[in-house]
Design a protein around this motif. Structure first.
Motif, PDB file in Angstrom:
ATOM      1  N   LYS A   1       0.852  -1.379  -0.221  1.00 14.80           N
ATOM      2  CA  LYS A   1      -0.109  -0.047  -0.072  1.00 14.80           C
ATOM      3  C   LYS A   1       0.715   1.358  -0.085  1.00 14.80           C
ATOM      4  CE  LYS A   1      -3.684  -2.049   2.418  1.00 14.80           C
ATOM      5  NZ  LYS A   1      -4.754  -2.233   3.342  1.00 14.80           N
TER       6      LYS A   1
ATOM      7  N   VAL B   1       2.623   4.287  -1.216  1.00 21.24           N
ATOM      8  CA  VAL B   1       2.876   4.955  -2.387  1.00 21.24           C
ATOM      9  C   VAL B   1       3.977   4.826  -2.928  1.00 21.24           C
ATOM     10  CG1 VAL B   1       2.473   7.320  -3.673  1.00 21.24           C
ATOM     11  CG2 VAL B   1       0.850   6.358  -1.789  1.00 21.24           C
TER      12      VAL B   1
ATOM     13  N   GLY C   1       4.986   1.699  -4.674  1.00 21.38           N
ATOM     14  CA  GLY C   1       4.257   1.566  -6.003  1.00 21.38           C
ATOM     15  C   GLY C   1       4.669   2.543  -7.053  1.00 21.38           C
TER      16      GLY C   1
ATOM     17  N   GLU D   1      -4.320  12.112 -16.520  1.00 21.72           N
ATOM     18  CA  GLU D   1      -3.923  12.093 -15.056  1.00 21.72           C
ATOM     19  C   GLU D   1      -2.416  11.999 -15.091  1.00 21.72           C
ATOM     20  OE1 GLU D   1      -5.652   9.237 -12.431  1.00 21.72           O
ATOM     21  OE2 GLU D   1      -7.560   9.805 -12.918  1.00 21.72           O
TER      22      GLU D   1
ATOM     23  N   TYR E   1      -0.324  14.309 -12.719  1.00 21.11           N
ATOM     24  CA  TYR E   1       0.173  13.741 -11.584  1.00 21.11           C
ATOM     25  C   TYR E   1       1.643  14.476 -10.985  1.00 21.11           C
ATOM     26  CZ  TYR E   1       0.342   9.842  -8.415  1.00 21.11           C
ATOM     27  OH  TYR E   1       0.344   8.767  -7.273  1.00 21.11           O
TER      28      TYR E   1
ATOM     29  N   LYS F   1      -4.377  14.020  -4.480  1.00 26.59           N
ATOM     30  CA  LYS F   1      -4.186  12.673  -4.551  1.00 26.59           C
ATOM     31  C   LYS F   1      -5.661  11.954  -4.891  1.00 26.59           C
ATOM     32  CE  LYS F   1      -2.090   8.694  -2.837  1.00 26.59           C
ATOM     33  NZ  LYS F   1      -3.309   7.923  -3.165  1.00 26.59           N
TER      34      LYS F   1
ATOM     35  N   HIS G   1      -7.516   8.683  -9.656  1.00 23.48           N
ATOM     36  CA  HIS G   1      -7.904   7.150  -9.643  1.00 23.48           C
ATOM     37  C   HIS G   1      -7.214   6.282 -10.348  1.00 23.48           C
ATOM     38  CE1 HIS G   1     -11.157   8.517  -6.997  1.00 23.48           C
ATOM     39  NE2 HIS G   1     -11.362   9.506  -7.914  1.00 23.48           N
TER      40      HIS G   1
ATOM     41  N   ASP H   1      -3.762   5.599  -9.137  1.00 21.38           N
ATOM     42  CA  ASP H   1      -3.805   4.520  -7.847  1.00 21.38           C
ATOM     43  C   ASP H   1      -4.123   3.270  -8.394  1.00 21.38           C
ATOM     44  OD1 ASP H   1      -3.696   6.399  -6.138  1.00 21.38           O
ATOM     45  OD2 ASP H   1      -5.716   6.574  -5.518  1.00 21.38           O
ATOM     46  N   ALA H   2      -4.959   2.917  -9.340  1.00 22.97           N
ATOM     47  CA  ALA H   2      -5.250   1.563  -9.918  1.00 22.97           C
ATOM     48  C   ALA H   2      -3.876   1.281 -10.606  1.00 22.97           C
ATOM     49  CB  ALA H   2      -6.300   1.930 -11.065  1.00 22.97           C
ATOM     50  N   GLU H   3      -3.170   2.085 -11.215  1.00 28.39           N
ATOM     51  CA  GLU H   3      -1.809   1.666 -12.234  1.00 28.39           C
ATOM     52  C   GLU H   3      -0.997   1.072 -10.962  1.00 28.39           C
ATOM     53  OE1 GLU H   3       0.914   4.045 -15.279  1.00 28.39           O
ATOM     54  OE2 GLU H   3       0.866   4.896 -13.062  1.00 28.39           O
ATOM     55  N   ARG H   4      -0.597   1.794  -9.930  1.00 30.84           N
ATOM     56  CA  ARG H   4       0.206   1.480  -9.025  1.00 30.84           C
ATOM     57  C   ARG H   4      -0.034  -0.067  -8.279  1.00 30.84           C
ATOM     58  NH1 ARG H   4      -0.767   6.173  -6.398  1.00 30.84           N
ATOM     59  NH2 ARG H   4      -1.495   5.136  -4.438  1.00 30.84           N
ATOM     60  N   TYR H   5      -1.353  -0.252  -8.193  1.00 29.53           N
ATOM     61  CA  TYR H   5      -1.867  -1.447  -7.494  1.00 29.53           C
ATOM     62  C   TYR H   5      -1.565  -2.473  -8.528  1.00 29.53           C
ATOM     63  CZ  TYR H   5      -3.768   1.265  -3.520  1.00 29.53           C
ATOM     64  OH  TYR H   5      -3.912   1.970  -2.535  1.00 29.53           O
TER      65      TYR H   5
END
Length: 102
Positions: free
Chosen positions: A11, A13, A16, A41, A45, A62, A66, A69-73
């Motif tokens: 989790k 950041v 990620g 985005e 960023y 932040k 969205h 965030d989805a890209e990192r996960y």
């Protein structure tokens, strides 16, 4: 097909972001140019700047990023540990159907 829905194994950041940068730098991920919202985005960023104009670890606005965030996960799930990541930070993915009896 697709990725399983699980609790993100990492989790943090920064880990990620390191993983995302690694995958782009090594050309292991390519993005189609027609993904306009994602690319917008990506272009906007940025980090919050401190009083001296230096970037902090805080991401500016932040809550509105969205796709990032989805890209990192998603990228954390795609392979080996990325830059700055250690096995001790990884957790076993949770299978929500594991305890069900049929």
């Amino acid at each position: 097909a697709g990725l399983p829905v699980t609790v993100p194994p990492v989790k943090e950041v920064e880990i990620g972001l390191d993983r995302v940068q690694e995958l782009f730098r090594t050309r292991n991920i390519y993005i189609f140019e027609d993904l306009a919202h994602y690319l917008e985005e990506k272009r906007t960023y940025s980090r919050v700047l401190d009083e001296a104009g230096q970037p902090t670890e805080e991401i500016e606005d932040k809550a509105s990023f969205h796709f990032m965030d989805a890209e990192r996960y998603a990228f954390i799930l795609l392979g080996s540990p990325g830059a700055g990541e250690t096995k001790s930070k990884m957790v076993k993915p949770v299978d929500p159907l594991e305890d069900l009896e049929y």
